[in-house]
Enzyme design. Structure first.
Site, PDB file in Angstrom:
ATOM      1  N   TYR A 141       0.805  -1.219   0.000  1.00  0.00           N
ATOM      2  CA  TYR A 141       0.000   0.000   0.000  1.00  0.00           C
ATOM      3  C   TYR A 141       0.842   1.274   0.000  1.00  0.00           C
ATOM      4  O   TYR A 141       0.317   2.347   0.269  1.00  0.00           O
ATOM      5  CB  TYR A 141      -0.963  -0.016   1.193  1.00  0.00           C
ATOM      6  CG  TYR A 141      -1.989  -1.120   1.087  1.00  0.00           C
ATOM      7  CD1 TYR A 141      -3.079  -0.983   0.235  1.00  0.00           C
ATOM      8  CD2 TYR A 141      -1.826  -2.314   1.776  1.00  0.00           C
ATOM      9  CE1 TYR A 141      -4.003  -2.010   0.100  1.00  0.00           C
ATOM     10  CE2 TYR A 141      -2.751  -3.344   1.637  1.00  0.00           C
ATOM     11  CZ  TYR A 141      -3.839  -3.182   0.798  1.00  0.00           C
ATOM     12  OH  TYR A 141      -4.742  -4.196   0.656  1.00  0.00           O
ATOM     13  N   ASP A 200      -1.286 -10.327   9.034  1.00  0.00           N
ATOM     14  CA  ASP A 200      -0.305 -11.316   8.602  1.00  0.00           C
ATOM     15  C   ASP A 200       1.141 -10.866   8.840  1.00  0.00           C
ATOM     16  O   ASP A 200       1.925 -11.633   9.371  1.00  0.00           O
ATOM     17  CB  ASP A 200      -0.546 -11.722   7.143  1.00  0.00           C
ATOM     18  CG  ASP A 200      -1.412 -12.978   7.062  1.00  0.00           C
ATOM     19  OD1 ASP A 200      -1.268 -13.832   7.954  1.00  0.00           O
ATOM     20  OD2 ASP A 200      -2.217 -13.108   6.134  1.00  0.00           O
ATOM     21  N   HIS A 413       3.904  -7.136  -4.476  1.00  0.00           N
ATOM     22  CA  HIS A 413       2.556  -7.138  -5.040  1.00  0.00           C
ATOM     23  C   HIS A 413       1.781  -5.932  -4.505  1.00  0.00           C
ATOM     24  O   HIS A 413       2.207  -5.272  -3.566  1.00  0.00           O
ATOM     25  CB  HIS A 413       1.806  -8.449  -4.768  1.00  0.00           C
ATOM     26  CG  HIS A 413       1.324  -8.659  -3.367  1.00  0.00           C
ATOM     27  ND1 HIS A 413       0.865  -9.871  -2.911  1.00  0.00           N
ATOM     28  CD2 HIS A 413       1.223  -7.824  -2.303  1.00  0.00           C
ATOM     29  CE1 HIS A 413       0.501  -9.765  -1.642  1.00  0.00           C
ATOM     30  NE2 HIS A 413       0.713  -8.539  -1.248  1.00  0.00           N
ATOM     31  N   TYR A 499     -11.625  -0.609  -0.200  1.00  0.00           N
ATOM     32  CA  TYR A 499     -11.544  -0.234   1.233  1.00  0.00           C
ATOM     33  C   TYR A 499     -10.203   0.426   1.521  1.00  0.00           C
ATOM     34  O   TYR A 499     -10.051   1.108   2.532  1.00  0.00           O
ATOM     35  CB  TYR A 499     -11.741  -1.469   2.120  1.00  0.00           C
ATOM     36  CG  TYR A 499     -10.479  -2.180   2.569  1.00  0.00           C
ATOM     37  CD1 TYR A 499      -9.843  -3.114   1.755  1.00  0.00           C
ATOM     38  CD2 TYR A 499      -9.923  -1.923   3.815  1.00  0.00           C
ATOM     39  CE1 TYR A 499      -8.690  -3.757   2.169  1.00  0.00           C
ATOM     40  CE2 TYR A 499      -8.764  -2.567   4.237  1.00  0.00           C
ATOM     41  CZ  TYR A 499      -8.149  -3.483   3.415  1.00  0.00           C
ATOM     42  OH  TYR A 499      -7.008  -4.108   3.827  1.00  0.00           O
ATOM     43  N   ARG A 500      -9.238   0.280   0.632  1.00  0.00           N
ATOM     44  CA  ARG A 500      -7.867   0.707   0.912  1.00  0.00           C
ATOM     45  C   ARG A 500      -7.100   0.558  -0.389  1.00  0.00           C
ATOM     46  O   ARG A 500      -7.396  -0.329  -1.177  1.00  0.00           O
ATOM     47  CB  ARG A 500      -7.297  -0.249   1.950  1.00  0.00           C
ATOM     48  CG  ARG A 500      -5.907   0.027   2.445  1.00  0.00           C
ATOM     49  CD  ARG A 500      -5.536  -1.073   3.441  1.00  0.00           C
ATOM     50  NE  ARG A 500      -4.239  -0.841   4.035  1.00  0.00           N
ATOM     51  CZ  ARG A 500      -3.613  -1.699   4.837  1.00  0.00           C
ATOM     52  NH1 ARG A 500      -4.195  -2.834   5.135  1.00  0.00           N
ATOM     53  NH2 ARG A 500      -2.442  -1.409   5.342  1.00  0.00           N
TER      54      ARG A 500
HETATM   55  C1  LIG Z   1       2.291 -10.355   2.062  1.00  0.00           C
HETATM   56  C2  LIG Z   1       1.503  -9.263   2.736  1.00  0.00           C
HETATM   57  C3  LIG Z   1       0.463  -9.587   3.603  1.00  0.00           C
HETATM   58  C4  LIG Z   1      -0.264  -8.570   4.219  1.00  0.00           C
HETATM   59  N1  LIG Z   1      -1.270  -8.928   5.079  1.00  0.00           N
HETATM   60  C5  LIG Z   1      -1.969  -7.969   5.725  1.00  0.00           C
HETATM   61  C6  LIG Z   1      -2.982  -8.321   6.668  1.00  0.00           C
HETATM   62  O1  LIG Z   1      -3.220  -9.498   6.970  1.00  0.00           O
HETATM   63  N2  LIG Z   1      -3.694  -7.321   7.245  1.00  0.00           N
HETATM   64  C7  LIG Z   1      -3.420  -6.017   6.986  1.00  0.00           C
HETATM   65  O2  LIG Z   1      -4.058  -5.150   7.570  1.00  0.00           O
HETATM   66  N3  LIG Z   1      -2.459  -5.656   6.116  1.00  0.00           N
HETATM   67  C8  LIG Z   1      -1.719  -6.588   5.481  1.00  0.00           C
HETATM   68  N4  LIG Z   1      -0.716  -6.212   4.608  1.00  0.00           N
HETATM   69  C9  LIG Z   1      -0.514  -4.771   4.318  1.00  0.00           C
HETATM   70  C10 LIG Z   1       0.521  -4.050   5.218  1.00  0.00           C
HETATM   71  O3  LIG Z   1       1.785  -4.624   5.071  1.00  0.00           O
HETATM   72  C11 LIG Z   1       0.144  -4.011   6.699  1.00  0.00           C
HETATM   73  O4  LIG Z   1      -1.133  -3.445   6.835  1.00  0.00           O
HETATM   74  C12 LIG Z   1       1.108  -3.222   7.585  1.00  0.00           C
HETATM   75  O5  LIG Z   1       0.789  -3.454   8.944  1.00  0.00           O
HETATM   76  C13 LIG Z   1       1.091  -1.712   7.329  1.00  0.00           C
HETATM   77  O6  LIG Z   1       2.317  -1.153   7.665  1.00  0.00           O
HETATM   78  P1  LIG Z   1       2.668  -0.530   9.104  1.00  0.00           P
HETATM   79  O7  LIG Z   1       1.904  -1.273  10.122  1.00  0.00           O
HETATM   80  O8  LIG Z   1       4.141  -0.484   9.213  1.00  0.00           O
HETATM   81  O9  LIG Z   1       2.057   0.929   9.038  1.00  0.00           O
HETATM   82  P2  LIG Z   1       2.770   2.279   8.636  1.00  0.00           P
HETATM   83  O10 LIG Z   1       3.469   2.084   7.353  1.00  0.00           O
HETATM   84  O11 LIG Z   1       3.541   2.804   9.771  1.00  0.00           O
HETATM   85  O12 LIG Z   1       1.482   3.191   8.482  1.00  0.00           O
HETATM   86  C14 LIG Z   1       0.592   3.072   7.400  1.00  0.00           C
HETATM   87  C15 LIG Z   1       0.136   4.455   6.973  1.00  0.00           C
HETATM   88  O13 LIG Z   1      -0.642   5.052   8.020  1.00  0.00           O
HETATM   89  C16 LIG Z   1      -0.301   6.432   8.195  1.00  0.00           C
HETATM   90  N5  LIG Z   1       0.279   6.595   9.525  1.00  0.00           N
HETATM   91  C17 LIG Z   1       1.035   5.672  10.164  1.00  0.00           C
HETATM   92  N6  LIG Z   1       1.374   6.094  11.368  1.00  0.00           N
HETATM   93  C18 LIG Z   1       0.854   7.321  11.523  1.00  0.00           C
HETATM   94  C19 LIG Z   1       0.846   8.232  12.606  1.00  0.00           C
HETATM   95  N7  LIG Z   1       1.431   7.923  13.755  1.00  0.00           N
HETATM   96  N8  LIG Z   1       0.208   9.404  12.441  1.00  0.00           N
HETATM   97  C20 LIG Z   1      -0.434   9.690  11.276  1.00  0.00           C
HETATM   98  N9  LIG Z   1      -0.471   8.838  10.219  1.00  0.00           N
HETATM   99  C21 LIG Z   1       0.150   7.658  10.339  1.00  0.00           C
HETATM  100  C22 LIG Z   1       0.682   6.766   7.105  1.00  0.00           C
HETATM  101  O14 LIG Z   1      -0.018   7.338   6.035  1.00  0.00           O
HETATM  102  C23 LIG Z   1       1.287   5.431   6.730  1.00  0.00           C
HETATM  103  O15 LIG Z   1       1.709   5.372   5.387  1.00  0.00           O
HETATM  104  C24 LIG Z   1       0.038  -7.198   3.960  1.00  0.00           C
HETATM  105  C25 LIG Z   1       1.078  -6.898   3.091  1.00  0.00           C
HETATM  106  C26 LIG Z   1       1.806  -7.903   2.487  1.00  0.00           C
HETATM  107  C27 LIG Z   1       2.922  -7.518   1.573  1.00  0.00           C
END
Ligand SMILES: Cc1cc2nc3c(=O)[nH]c(=O)nc-3n(C[C@H](O)[C@H](O)[C@H](O)COP(=O)(O)OP(=O)(O)OC[C@H]3O[C@@H](n4cnc5c(N)ncnc54)[C@H](O)[C@@H]3O)c2cc1C
Lengths: 552, 112
Positions: A141, A200, A413, A499-500
């Site tokens: 994303y 995940d 992906h 949704y996203r």
């Molecule tokens: C193989 C694979 C499987 C996945 N499976 C899942 C799954 O099961 N469920 C799922 O939900 N996702 C999944 N994902 C998507 C994603 O990797 C996860 O959602 C991941 O947890 C998001 O990254 P993060 O938690 O580091 O958030 P971050 O990258 O830290 O935050 C995401 C976004 O939120 C905003 N943000 C973050 N922190 C703040 C803050 N403190 N203040 C204001 N804005 C902020 C920013 O815009 C940021 O880009 C998957 C991805 C892959 C590649």
């Protein structure tokens, strides 16, 4: 493979001969074939002038900002060299190495609330766009890259304290840098009898995941990560701190007990939003359930998809089935898994009830799975899907790595994830829609997508996800982007919206939510202009642009 | 290619600067925090699974069993990423931690 060997040997030789430039070159030449190099870096001292400036900011002003930030967070935590800034690129960017790739100009990493406030105030004064990330593992994303190129990434990974875990009231209060693995470790070490709900990828931030609208894999309502949060602390664009819900009451002892507080609820502004920087957030945890049991229900006639989903919906709405139901199938054959979490006696009774309900669908097959008692012993944990038992890991990345069937995958992906109605009719319509459009969108099958995968992480919701492989090959990436855009349009024509979505498609998708001349987006813009008049916080995130960057 | 040369040079310089000061046990703890989930043996290790296919039987699939990985090679992969493994930022693994990690992981390294 010989290449790989020679690279590793050359790297070793380079180290021995350091700083002999010729062996470095040899190492790098071989290395370049495997590990894609970031753009040409320059020496990585903290004071290196950045090669890219935030749009609309002069070099002189940017230097003042960087100097002020270094004073606040320390020189080691302001990143300006190309090599350091490259670490913020989105490794799965569908525009990798193309002009449209979203890239940062610099990064700054505060460790305390006061530092965040100071960093934001200076940015606001000089109108430097910031892009806040928590752990920046938003792969699929947008990774840790900003939505608006040239923004400075506000990296909150260093704010990594678990502030409180209450076993009695089953909640946690965390900072943005805390990932699911950290929180799990904290709870395990303290021997507390509560579960977390990991997505995940366990290395994601509990806060970041929730703020992007993520979901997990245990029981409802905990799987809906934003939905199960309780209370936030947010820094606004002017540097002011707000606490939401009961947190607004000085001396409140119930910040993580009641999420609504008093008066209009504002937390929703920060989900997929750009109205503030979240510095603390509370989350409900699940008291460890005694047991979990699942069953599989199969139907083999197309029309039976309708009662299958209706029965599932009823059982979920009655809170009889509370686990993450997995739906599979195509054509006439559909199956659903119905995990139930709870006390063993109750789970067994609920399972009986489910069996009776599904038995009303003639010719359906109901297969009960093993009942798993908690806490799981090591042997059991080794054979189950860990995230279904509140244990974070990274095994999901196997879907992107090499395997016997696909020995050289592209590596990344992106997900196309429309919400469709939770009915059998919609399921069949979507399934037909997918197969009907596949030949054209996939260039007669030459582009391979994965899916649809039907996700039910959110109550009453069905997300029909299609995954598009993304790598470093520009031609393939361009084809995947075109296919992605086509699916978005085709789906929107049927009333299905995402949704996203990855940062680079957030405008495209926001434009599909266009009821009444985009009145929802316009309302968000009004709020954005009021809260962040200089438009410095995550411009463009989820299609919300500040006034000076909006297209007329 | 010039870019990769410069990157490698930077990483090597960082290693040279930081390695001497590493506290004991740091490398192992960084490994356990950031690498163990994908590179161990057994089910559910995407790094190991991918490397098994990449090298067939010519090299061990588990990184800690490798004797051909120098600290420099490890550091390069950590900061550049490879295939589905994204790079690690300095807020996740500092240069000093990377140096300790690379030393720890290369403890079986045999110079060619
Ligand atoms: C193989 C694979 C499987 C996945 N499976 C899942 C799954 O099961 N469920 C799922 O939900 N996702 C999944 N994902 C998507 C994603 O990797 C996860 O959602 C991941 O947890 C998001 O990254 P993060 O938690 O580091 O958030 P971050 O990258 O830290 O935050 C995401 C976004 O939120 C905003 N943000 C973050 N922190 C703040 C803050 N403190 N203040 C204001 N804005 C902020 C920013 O815009 C940021 O880009 C998957 C991805 C892959 C590649």
């Amino acid at each position: 493979m010989t290449d790989r060997r020679s690279f590793l040997q050359a790297a070793a030789a380079a180290a021995a001969a350091m700083p002999a430039a010729s062996s470095l070159a040899a190492a790098a030449a071989a290395g370049a074939q495997a590990a894609t190099p970031p753009p040409a870096p320059r020496p990585a001292t903290s004071a290196t002038a950045p090669s890219r400036l935030p749009p609309g900011v002069s070099r002189a002003d940017f230097n003042k900002v960087l100097t002020a930030w270094r004073g606040t967070v320390g020189g080691d935590w302001v990143f300006t060299s190309d090599a350091d800034v490259a670490l913020y690129r989105d490794a799965y960017s569908p525009y990798w190495d193309e002009p449209e790739e979203r890239v940062a100009s610099a990064a700054v990493a505060p460790q305390t609330l006061e530092q965040v406030q100071a960093v934001v105030r200076v940015a606001n004064q000089y109108r430097v766009p910031l892009y806040a990330i928590s752990t920046g593992r938003n792969l699929a994303y947008g990774g840790s890259a900003p939505a608006y190129s040239g923004s400075v990434v506000l990296d909150l990974k260093r704010m990594n304290r678990v502030l409180e875990v209450s076993e009695r009231n089953a909640y946690a209060l965390v900072e943005p840098g805390v990932n699911y693995l950290d929180l799990y470790e904290h709870i395990t070490r303290a021997n507390l009898d509560v579960w977390i709900d990991p997505p995940d990828p366990g290395w994601g931030s509990v806060i970041g995941n929730a703020l992007d609208g993520g979901g997990g894999w245990t029981a409802s309502p905990f799987r809906d990560h934003f939905g199960s949060h309780c209370g936030m602390e947010v820094v606004l664009a002017n540097g002011e701190v707000v606490r939401t819900g009961m947190g607004a009451l000085p001396n409140s002892k119930s910040w993580q007990h009641n999420k609504w507080g008093y008066g209009p609820w504002v937390d929703g502004l920060f989900r997929q939003g750009n109205m503030g920087v979240v510095t603390k957030m509370g989350f409900y945890l699940m008291p460890r359930p005694e047991a979990m049991q699942s069953a599989t229900v199969q139907v083999t006639r197309t029309e039976d998809a309708v009662p299958l989903i209706d029965t599932l919906n009823l059982l979920e709405s009655q809170h009889v089935v509370n686990g993450s139901t997995q739906l599979f199938g195509a054509g006439a054959s559909w199956s659903v898994q119905i995990p139930i979490y709870g006390p063993e006696k109750v789970v067994r009774a609920q399972m009986e009830y489910c069996k009776d309900k599904f038995a009303k669908i003639a010719n359906s097959r109901f297969t009960e799975g093993e009942l798993v008692r908690t806490p799981l012993d090591a042997a059991t944990l080794a054979r189950v899907r860990k995230v279904n038992f509140g244990v974070p890991d990274l095994s999901t990345f196997a879907m992107l790595g090499r395997n016997a069937q696909n020995p050289s995958p592209p590596g990344g992906h992106i997900g196309f994830s429309p919400i469709i109605p939770r009915t059998g009719e919609a399921l069949l319509e979507y399934s037909k829609f997918y197969t009907d459009n596949l030949p054209a969108v996939s260039e007669r099958g030459t582009l391979r997508f994965q899916g649809p995968v039907y996700m039910t992480n959110w109550d009453r919701t069905l997300v029909a996800m299609i995954m598009f492989p993304i790598g470093k090959d520009k031609i393939m990436n361009a084809k995947m982007r075109a296919a992605f855009e086509k699916w978005v349009q085709l789906a929107a024509e049927r009333g299905w919206g995402e949704y996203r979505t990855p940062a680079v498609f957030q405008d495209l998708v926001a434009n599909t939510y266009s009821y009444n001349n985009r009145s929802l987006t316009r309302m968000r813009e009004t709020i954005k202009d009021a809260l962040d008049p200089n438009g410095i916080l995550s411009p463009g995130r989820y299609g919300v642009w500040p006034k000076h960057l909006r297209k007329a | 290619m010039r870019a990769a040369t410069a990157t490698l040079a930077l990483i090597l310089a960082a290693l040279a600067g930081a390695a001497s000061a590493a506290e004991p046990g740091l490398g192992e703890s960084v490994y356990k925090r950031w690498c163990v989930h994908c590179h161990s043996s057994g089910r559910g290790n995407p790094g190991t699974e991918s490397l098994r296919v990449k090298y067939k039987d010519s090299l061990p699939a588990v990184l800690l069993d490798r004797t051909d990985l120098s600290p420099q090679a490890i550091a390069l992969f950590v900061r550049q990423g490879v295939l589905s493994m994204p790079p690690f930022r300095k807020t996740e693994i500092t240069d000093a931690e990377l140096a300790a990690l690379a030393d720890y992981m290369a403890s079986k390294y045999v110079k060619p």
